[in-house]
Design an enzyme around this catalytic site. Structure first.
Site, PDB file in Angstrom:
ATOM      1  N   GLY A  29       0.836  -1.355   0.154  1.00  0.00           N
ATOM      2  CA  GLY A  29      -0.155   0.067  -0.172  1.00  0.00           C
ATOM      3  C   GLY A  29       1.001   1.173  -0.193  1.00  0.00           C
ATOM      4  O   GLY A  29       2.101   1.359  -0.003  1.00  0.00           O
ATOM      5  N   TYR A  30       0.408   2.342   0.051  1.00  0.00           N
ATOM      6  CA  TYR A  30       0.961   3.576   0.088  1.00  0.00           C
ATOM      7  C   TYR A  30       0.481   4.503   0.744  1.00  0.00           C
ATOM      8  O   TYR A  30      -0.641   4.778   1.201  1.00  0.00           O
ATOM      9  CB  TYR A  30       0.780   4.188  -1.567  1.00  0.00           C
ATOM     10  N   LEU A  31       1.625   5.164   1.558  1.00  0.00           N
ATOM     11  CA  LEU A  31       1.353   6.238   2.600  1.00  0.00           C
ATOM     12  C   LEU A  31       1.337   7.393   1.921  1.00  0.00           C
ATOM     13  O   LEU A  31       0.483   8.628   2.332  1.00  0.00           O
ATOM     14  CB  LEU A  31       2.268   6.231   3.642  1.00  0.00           C
ATOM     15  N   GLU A  35      -3.279   5.133   2.010  1.00  0.00           N
ATOM     16  CA  GLU A  35      -4.154   5.511   0.989  1.00  0.00           C
ATOM     17  C   GLU A  35      -4.785   4.405   0.226  1.00  0.00           C
ATOM     18  O   GLU A  35      -4.722   3.238   0.565  1.00  0.00           O
ATOM     19  CB  GLU A  35      -3.490   6.135  -0.319  1.00  0.00           C
ATOM     20  N   ASN A  49       3.159   1.249  -9.792  1.00  0.00           N
ATOM     21  CA  ASN A  49       2.141   0.469  -8.889  1.00  0.00           C
ATOM     22  C   ASN A  49       1.332   1.630  -8.232  1.00  0.00           C
ATOM     23  O   ASN A  49      -0.177   1.000  -7.826  1.00  0.00           O
ATOM     24  CB  ASN A  49       2.690  -0.416  -7.853  1.00  0.00           C
TER      25      ASN A  49
END
Length: 155
Positions: free
Chosen positions: A28-30, A82, A144
Site C-alpha cells: 500500500g501507499y502512505l 491511501e 504501482n
C-alpha cells in the site's frame, strides 16, 4: 540510492518455467505524490518501507531508499494507507547478466503482467527474452502507485 530500471509488458506466461524464485507481495501507499512516493510492503514474511522520488524525463531512473521493518508494523501502517492495495506474485528470472522481476497482479489488476530489469545505466544493453513485450518505461499508468488508484481492470 539511484534506481535505474526499464519496464515491459509480458506477452505470455513462459517466464514461469524460467523463474528461480517467486514471492507474494502485498503493498500500500502512505503517499503516492510523485515527488515522494512512500510505499509499505509485505514481501513473503518480511516488511519494507520505501521512499521514491520523481522519475527522470525518460522514467527509467529515480531516487529510491528502502529499509526493512517488521511485517506486523506494515500491517499496522496499512490501516492509515491511501485506499487501494496492490497484490501480486513476483517471479525472478535470470537472463544473461541480469535478473528480471516479473509481477503477475491479482484483484483489480488481474490480467496485468509486467517485467522490470534494473540496470547500471539507462543505455546499458541487456538480453530480451521471447516473452518480453512492449516497453512501458515511464508510462505512469503502469506504476504501482497509479494501479492502486486506477486499476488495470477499469481501463
Amino acid at each position: 540510492m539511484q534506481e535505474i530500471e526499464r519496464k515491459f509488458l509480458v506477452k505470455s506466461d513462459a517466464f514461469k518455467s524460467e523463474a528461480f524464485k517467486e514471492t507474494r507481495i502485498t503493498q500500500g501507499y502512505l503517499s503516492s505524490v510523485p515527488e515522494r512516493t512512500v510505499r509499505i510492503r509485505v514481501k513473503g514474511d518480511k516488511g519494507f518501507i520505501t521512499i521514491k522520488g520523481i522519475g527522470s524525463d525518460s522514467g527509467a531512473s529515480r531516487f529510491e531508499w528502502e529499509k526493512e521493518i517488521p511485517a506486523n508494523e506494515v500491517v499496522d501502517l496499512m490501516k492509515i494507507a491511501e485506499p487501494g492495495v496492490i497484490d501480486k506474485t513476483r517471479y525472478q528470472v535470470k537472463k544473461g547478466n541480469h535478473t528480471y522481476e516479473v509481477d503477475e497482479f491479482y484483484g483489480e489488476n488481474q490480467g496485468l503482467i509486467v517485467a522490470e530489469i534494473e540496470l547500471q545505466s539507462e543505455d546499458e544493453t541487456f538480453e530480451k527474452p521471447e516473452w518480453l513485450g512492449e516497453e512501458v518505461t515511464g508510462d505512469v499508468k503502469y506504476y504501482n502507485s497509479m494501479l492502486m488508484k486506477n486499476p488495470y481492470t477499469k481501463w
